[in-house]
Design a protein around this motif. Structure first.
Motif, PDB file in Angstrom:
ATOM      1  N   ILE A 138       0.879  -1.177   0.000  1.00  0.00           N
ATOM      2  CA  ILE A 138       0.000   0.000   0.000  1.00  0.00           C
ATOM      3  C   ILE A 138       0.909   1.218   0.000  1.00  0.00           C
ATOM      4  O   ILE A 138       1.675   1.436   0.936  1.00  0.00           O
ATOM      5  N   ARG A 139       0.835   2.005  -1.075  1.00  0.00           N
ATOM      6  CA  ARG A 139       1.603   3.242  -1.183  1.00  0.00           C
ATOM      7  C   ARG A 139       0.619   4.417  -1.222  1.00  0.00           C
ATOM      8  O   ARG A 139      -0.398   4.347  -1.906  1.00  0.00           O
ATOM      9  N   VAL A 140       0.963   5.471  -0.467  1.00  0.00           N
ATOM     10  CA  VAL A 140       0.112   6.661  -0.414  1.00  0.00           C
ATOM     11  C   VAL A 140       0.968   7.911  -0.522  1.00  0.00           C
ATOM     12  O   VAL A 140       2.168   7.880  -0.240  1.00  0.00           O
ATOM     13  N   ILE A 199      -9.774   4.732   7.502  1.00  0.00           N
ATOM     14  CA  ILE A 199      -9.834   4.190   6.142  1.00  0.00           C
ATOM     15  C   ILE A 199     -11.274   3.859   5.739  1.00  0.00           C
ATOM     16  O   ILE A 199     -11.496   3.122   4.788  1.00  0.00           O
ATOM     17  N   TRP A 205      -8.011  -3.692   5.368  1.00  0.00           N
ATOM     18  CA  TRP A 205      -7.633  -2.685   4.379  1.00  0.00           C
ATOM     19  C   TRP A 205      -7.960  -3.135   2.963  1.00  0.00           C
ATOM     20  O   TRP A 205      -7.637  -2.439   1.998  1.00  0.00           O
ATOM     21  N   LEU A 240      -9.645  -0.788   0.008  1.00  0.00           N
ATOM     22  CA  LEU A 240      -9.030   0.438  -0.512  1.00  0.00           C
ATOM     23  C   LEU A 240      -8.664   0.317  -1.984  1.00  0.00           C
ATOM     24  O   LEU A 240      -8.282  -0.748  -2.457  1.00  0.00           O
ATOM     25  N   PRO A 268      -6.817   2.830  -5.405  1.00  0.00           N
ATOM     26  CA  PRO A 268      -6.105   4.061  -5.747  1.00  0.00           C
ATOM     27  C   PRO A 268      -7.070   5.236  -5.925  1.00  0.00           C
ATOM     28  O   PRO A 268      -8.159   5.089  -6.456  1.00  0.00           O
ATOM     29  N   GLN A 288      -8.447   6.926  -3.413  1.00  0.00           N
ATOM     30  CA  GLN A 288      -9.176   7.179  -2.168  1.00  0.00           C
ATOM     31  C   GLN A 288      -8.342   8.034  -1.231  1.00  0.00           C
ATOM     32  O   GLN A 288      -7.114   7.971  -1.240  1.00  0.00           O
ATOM     33  N   ILE A 312      -4.395   7.360  -1.748  1.00  0.00           N
ATOM     34  CA  ILE A 312      -3.880   6.049  -2.127  1.00  0.00           C
ATOM     35  C   ILE A 312      -3.297   6.140  -3.535  1.00  0.00           C
ATOM     36  O   ILE A 312      -3.985   6.529  -4.483  1.00  0.00           O
ATOM     37  N   ILE A 354      -2.079  -0.017  -4.830  1.00  0.00           N
ATOM     38  CA  ILE A 354      -2.417  -1.191  -4.018  1.00  0.00           C
ATOM     39  C   ILE A 354      -1.963  -2.405  -4.820  1.00  0.00           C
ATOM     40  O   ILE A 354      -2.375  -2.582  -5.967  1.00  0.00           O
TER      41      ILE A 354
END
Length: 197
Positions: free
Chosen positions: A90-92, A120, A162, A165, A167, A169, A185, A188
């Motif tokens: 998960i990259r944000v 979330i 999670w 979730l 991308p 969001q 986001i 994912i």
């Protein structure tokens, strides 16, 4: 197992056809190993692992090598990647509130030390927002200061919470009841199947 052997084992787990952005390949790593340039070889193996999805055993082997070399940040990164191999990525894009707007007054270590809460979108049985815990790794920076902005990776305490979730969001970070930061986001990646192990 000693450091050179661990690095050799990790190198054997990398497909020969992959290369880093700088065209570093497995053949280059073998050369560094022959010259006893273990720290350089470890760093290049980490880069190759970030270019191509590799099994958890690769990251476990690198973790052991980094620990034996007492390279604390490399060991933490390789351990982090072991987690991502099992649980996904998960990259944000995180933007922290400034020191005047939040409780945080000082930068925090970006190497997966901070374990903030995140809104979330989950709810308690009474309909209140449920906050979920996830460790945070700041990409390409050693720390993140109040008001700072960076891409970060998240390692949820309970990954199954999670799964919803996607991308794009927006989620919020909390170190107390107030919002400490806002994140969008970026990416994912679901965990690799057991067959790749």
């Amino acid at each position: 197992m000693d450091v050179p052997k661990l690095l050799e084992v990790a190198t054997l787990l990398v497909p020969e056809e992959i290369a880093t952005e700088n065209d570093i390949t497995v053949q280059d790593i073998w050369e560094y190993l022959r010259e006893d340039e273990w720290e350089v070889a470890l760093g290049l193996l980490e880069e190759l692992g970030d270019v191509h999805s590799l099994p958890g055993s690769f990251w476990e082997t690198l973790t052991a090598a980094a620990e034996q070399m007492r390279l604390v940040r490399s060991a933490a990164w390789c351990h982090w990647r072991c987690y991502e191999t099992r649980n996904g990525i998960i990259r944000v894009a995180l933007t922290l509130r400034s020191a005047s707007e939040s409780r945080r007054q000082a930068p925090f270590d970006g190497a997966g030390v901070l374990r903030p809460m995140w809104n979330i979108g989950n709810r308690t049985s009474s309909g209140e927002p449920a906050l979920n815990i996830a460790r945070l790794w700041v990409e390409f920076r050693p720390f993140l200061e109040p008001g700072g902005h960076s891409s970060v990776r998240l390692a949820p305490l309970i990954p199954s919470q999670w799964q919803h979730l996607e991308p794009g969001q927006v989620i919020t970070m909390h170190e107390d009841q107030s919002i400490a930061g806002t994140a969008v986001i970026l990416e994912i990646q679901r965990p690799a199947t057991a067959a790749t192990e």
